[in-house]
Design a protein around this motif. Structure first.
Motif, mmCIF file in Angstrom:
data_model
loop_
_atom_site.group_PDB
_atom_site.id
_atom_site.type_symbol
_atom_site.label_atom_id
_atom_site.label_comp_id
_atom_site.label_asym_id
_atom_site.label_seq_id
_atom_site.Cartn_x
_atom_site.Cartn_y
_atom_site.Cartn_z
ATOM 1 N N VAL A 248 -6.330 7.103 -33.697
ATOM 2 C CA VAL A 248 -5.606 8.250 -33.131
ATOM 3 C C VAL A 248 -4.320 7.786 -32.462
ATOM 4 O O VAL A 248 -3.264 8.425 -32.598
ATOM 5 N N LEU A 249 -4.364 6.666 -31.747
ATOM 6 C CA LEU A 249 -3.164 6.132 -31.115
ATOM 7 C C LEU A 249 -2.122 5.762 -32.169
ATOM 8 O O LEU A 249 -0.925 6.054 -32.003
ATOM 9 N N ARG A 250 -2.557 5.130 -33.243
ATOM 10 C CA ARG A 250 -1.618 4.745 -34.310
ATOM 11 C C ARG A 250 -0.958 5.973 -34.928
ATOM 12 O O ARG A 250 0.262 6.004 -35.125
ATOM 13 N N THR A 261 2.623 10.783 -24.149
ATOM 14 C CA THR A 261 1.803 11.339 -25.228
ATOM 15 C C THR A 261 0.934 10.263 -25.842
ATOM 16 O O THR A 261 -0.256 10.475 -26.125
ATOM 17 N N ARG A 262 1.498 9.095 -26.050
ATOM 18 C CA ARG A 262 0.715 7.994 -26.604
ATOM 19 C C ARG A 262 -0.405 7.590 -25.654
ATOM 20 O O ARG A 262 -1.516 7.257 -26.088
ATOM 21 N N PHE A 263 -0.119 7.624 -24.347
ATOM 22 C CA PHE A 263 -1.165 7.304 -23.384
ATOM 23 C C PHE A 263 -2.274 8.351 -23.443
ATOM 24 O O PHE A 263 -3.468 8.008 -23.386
ATOM 25 N N ALA A 264 -1.911 9.620 -23.563
ATOM 26 C CA ALA A 264 -2.926 10.667 -23.659
ATOM 27 C C ALA A 264 -3.814 10.449 -24.882
ATOM 28 O O ALA A 264 -5.033 10.651 -24.823
ATOM 29 N N ALA A 265 -3.206 10.033 -25.993
ATOM 30 C CA ALA A 265 -3.999 9.719 -27.188
ATOM 31 C C ALA A 265 -4.938 8.548 -26.916
ATOM 32 O O ALA A 265 -6.093 8.543 -27.365
ATOM 33 N N LEU A 266 -4.457 7.566 -26.178
ATOM 34 C CA LEU A 266 -5.258 6.383 -25.862
ATOM 35 C C LEU A 266 -6.512 6.740 -25.077
ATOM 36 O O LEU A 266 -7.583 6.154 -25.286
ATOM 37 N N VAL A 267 -6.392 7.688 -24.157
ATOM 38 C CA VAL A 267 -7.500 7.970 -23.232
ATOM 39 C C VAL A 267 -8.259 9.257 -23.569
ATOM 40 O O VAL A 267 -9.177 9.633 -22.842
ATOM 41 N N ALA A 348 0.656 19.029 -29.831
ATOM 42 C CA ALA A 348 0.342 19.088 -31.259
ATOM 43 C C ALA A 348 0.218 17.696 -31.863
ATOM 44 O O ALA A 348 -0.612 17.479 -32.763
ATOM 45 N N ALA A 349 1.016 16.746 -31.385
ATOM 46 C CA ALA A 349 0.953 15.388 -31.936
ATOM 47 C C ALA A 349 -0.431 14.776 -31.728
ATOM 48 O O ALA A 349 -1.002 14.168 -32.647
ATOM 49 N N VAL A 350 -0.979 14.930 -30.521
ATOM 50 C CA VAL A 350 -2.303 14.364 -30.249
ATOM 51 C C VAL A 350 -3.385 15.106 -31.034
ATOM 52 O O VAL A 350 -4.289 14.482 -31.612
ATOM 53 N N ILE A 351 -3.290 16.427 -31.085
ATOM 54 C CA ILE A 351 -4.302 17.211 -31.812
ATOM 55 C C ILE A 351 -4.262 16.877 -33.296
ATOM 56 O O ILE A 351 -5.311 16.693 -33.945
ATOM 57 N N ARG A 352 -3.068 16.794 -33.871
ATOM 58 C CA ARG A 352 -2.966 16.454 -35.300
ATOM 59 C C ARG A 352 -3.520 15.053 -35.560
ATOM 60 O O ARG A 352 -4.221 14.812 -36.546
ATOM 61 N N ALA A 353 -3.189 14.100 -34.669
ATOM 62 C CA ALA A 353 -3.660 12.729 -34.851
ATOM 63 C C ALA A 353 -5.177 12.638 -34.732
ATOM 64 O O ALA A 353 -5.821 11.844 -35.418
ATOM 65 N N ASP A 354 -5.759 13.482 -33.898
ATOM 66 C CA ASP A 354 -7.202 13.438 -33.656
ATOM 67 C C ASP A 354 -7.986 14.224 -34.701
ATOM 68 O O ASP A 354 -9.037 13.773 -35.182
ATOM 69 N N HIS A 355 -7.456 15.389 -35.085
ATOM 70 C CA HIS A 355 -8.219 16.305 -35.947
ATOM 71 C C HIS A 355 -7.653 16.446 -37.352
ATOM 72 O O HIS A 355 -8.320 17.008 -38.214
ATOM 73 N N GLY A 356 -6.431 16.002 -37.571
ATOM 74 C CA GLY A 356 -5.848 16.071 -38.903
ATOM 75 C C GLY A 356 -5.173 17.384 -39.229
ATOM 76 O O GLY A 356 -4.504 17.504 -40.261
ATOM 77 N N ALA A 357 -5.339 18.404 -38.406
ATOM 78 C CA ALA A 357 -4.733 19.712 -38.653
ATOM 79 C C ALA A 357 -4.497 20.399 -37.317
ATOM 80 O O ALA A 357 -4.987 19.945 -36.273
ATOM 81 N N LEU A 358 -3.738 21.496 -37.350
ATOM 82 C CA LEU A 358 -3.403 22.224 -36.136
ATOM 83 C C LEU A 358 -3.893 23.658 -36.216
ATOM 84 O O LEU A 358 -3.876 24.275 -37.297
ATOM 85 N N PRO A 359 -4.283 24.240 -35.077
ATOM 86 C CA PRO A 359 -4.570 25.671 -35.051
ATOM 87 C C PRO A 359 -3.263 26.456 -35.218
ATOM 88 O O PRO A 359 -2.176 25.932 -34.976
ATOM 89 N N ASP A 360 -3.398 27.702 -35.596
ATOM 90 C CA ASP A 360 -2.206 28.503 -35.892
ATOM 91 C C ASP A 360 -1.263 28.596 -34.696
ATOM 92 O O ASP A 360 -0.042 28.526 -34.847
#
Length: 410
Positions: A248-250, A261-267, A348-360
């Motif tokens: 997810v961080l990558r 934002t990158r830190f939020a992805a990290l934690v 959106a960047a963290v959500i997309r990185a974590d889940h692969g897609a975004l809500p509307d």
């Protein structure tokens, strides 16, 4: 005074001037580097101070600030060091006119940082093979003195993240030897290296290098707790919680350069490290546990306030946001994002990185926000509406406006 004049004046006094450190390394790599550090051999402190009208700003050894070519640069006398205590201040420095540049370079951390350029002339001084390491994309300790300053272990990991280089096995062993002292290092030194790593092209390599050296738990125990933690295989492709976090961080780093934002992805998944083992591979409630883990993280090294606030929001909401369908809840989340000053693109960047897609509502956030603003501007409370009911009434009207937007799209 330009660089040529500086070198000439040092030579006239019987000394020799060198450029050292990151500028030499970056020039060979092909990266831009504006700051230059200099080392002077063959002169004593009194001569340097008298001839250039400077005073030492170093606590343990002579380091001077001198304007060269219009820039304030660090100028040091060549020195050797001996380990005499613990931590980065546990050194005895020896500096004298007879200290050679090779002796000075030997005390440095890695071979690619142990090079110099002789001035004038520009001859490369590379006694330990730093240029070869750069060509082979490998980070290798100059000597066993690498472990004298434990933060060098973090620096090697950070350079792996910045450059995409591998770390030589022998250097990984030296990093491991830093474990005991590293746990006692000032938090600000650890945070400084983490921050630089998060700004790097491949920030996840910093943390995986620390894991490989067996020292991740000495500085980031909340992350180390994720190693080996099982997750649902179907949704996480068999990755443990640490490997998932690194992925997810990558992916987040590929979407945004912002450190917060990158830190939020990290934690975002720290709470999984606190899930009782008997509950694996499921992690119900890991958001709440993640907030507790973030508090411990922040208590150990005080985070920048924007990092902390955004990380809290993402930990609490990273599972909820992709599933939001109820329009009243979307109204509330958009309001929370606005009050917190959270950029929708970063969420959106963290959500997309974590889940692969975004809500509307995140895909079309600007449209949703514009509809809410327009509706809010035209609202007028009914005369008979009690004050305590106004908040709910407003949210209902805003949700109705969003319903019209959704229907228009259909």
């Amino acid at each position: 005074m330009n660089e040529s004049e500086f070198a000439g004046r040092v030579a006239a006094l019987g000394g020799q001037l060198y450029v050292v450190g990151g500028w030499v390394r970056d020039r060979l790599i092909g990266r831009p580097s504006e700051d230059k550090d200099y080392v002077v051999c063959g002169l004593n402190a009194q001569t340097l101070e008298r001839e250039f009208q400077v005073r030492s700003v170093g606590r343990q050894f002579p380091v001077y600030l001198l304007e060269v070519g219009g820039r304030l640069s660090e100028v040091a006398l060549a020195r050797t060091e001996r380990k005499a205590g613990t931590g980065y201040r546990g050194f005895e420095a020896r500096f004298s006119p007879d200290t050679t540049i090779e002796e000075d370079l030997y005390r440095r951390d890695t071979r690619m940082n142990s090079m110099a350029v002789r001035l004038p002339g520009g001859e490369l001084v590379d006694p330990f093979g730093g240029r070869g390491d750069i060509e082979n994309k490998i980070i290798r300790a100059t000597s066993e003195h690498f472990r004298d300053d434990p933060v060098r272990a973090l620096r090697a990991a950070r350079q792996a993240a910045q450059l995409g280089f591998s770390i030589a096995p022998g250097t990984v062993e030296l990093m491991s030897a830093c474990r005991g002292e590293l746990a006692r290092e000032p938090a600000e030194r650890v945070f400084a290296e983490m921050r630089k790593a998060l700004a790097s092209p491949r920030p996840e390599l910093f943390f995986t290098a620390l894991r490989d050296a067996g020292i991740l738990d000495a500085v980031f125990p909340e992350l180390a707790a994720l190693i080996g933690v099982q997750q649902p295989a179907l949704s996480h492709r068999g990755l443990d919680a640490f490997a998932h976090t690194m992925a997810v961080l990558r992916r987040t780093a590929a979407l945004t350069p912002k450190e917060a934002t990158r830190f939020a992805a990290l934690v975002h998944d720290l709470g999984k490290g606190l899930t009782p083992r008997e509950k694996w591979p499921h992690h119900v409630g890991h958001e709440e546990r993640g907030l507790a883990a973030l508090e411990r993280f922040n208590g150990r090294m005080t985070l920048p306030r924007p990092w902390y606030r955004f990380a809290r929001f993402m930990i609490a909401n990273h599972m909820r946001l992709p599933r939001l369908r109820r329009l009243g809840a979307i109204v509330a989340v958009i309001g929370e994002m606005r009050r917190g000053g959270f950029d929708a693109a970063e969420v959106a960047a963290v959500i997309r990185a974590d889940h692969g897609a975004l809500p509307d509502f995140l895909r079309r956030y600007d449209q949703y926000a514009a509809v809410l603003d327009k509706e809010r501007a035209r609202l007028a409370f009914p005369a008979d509406l009690p004050p305590q009911a106004r908040g709910r009434w407003v949210n209902e009207r805003l949700a109705e406006a969003l319903a019209r937007l959704v229907l228009e799209r259909k």
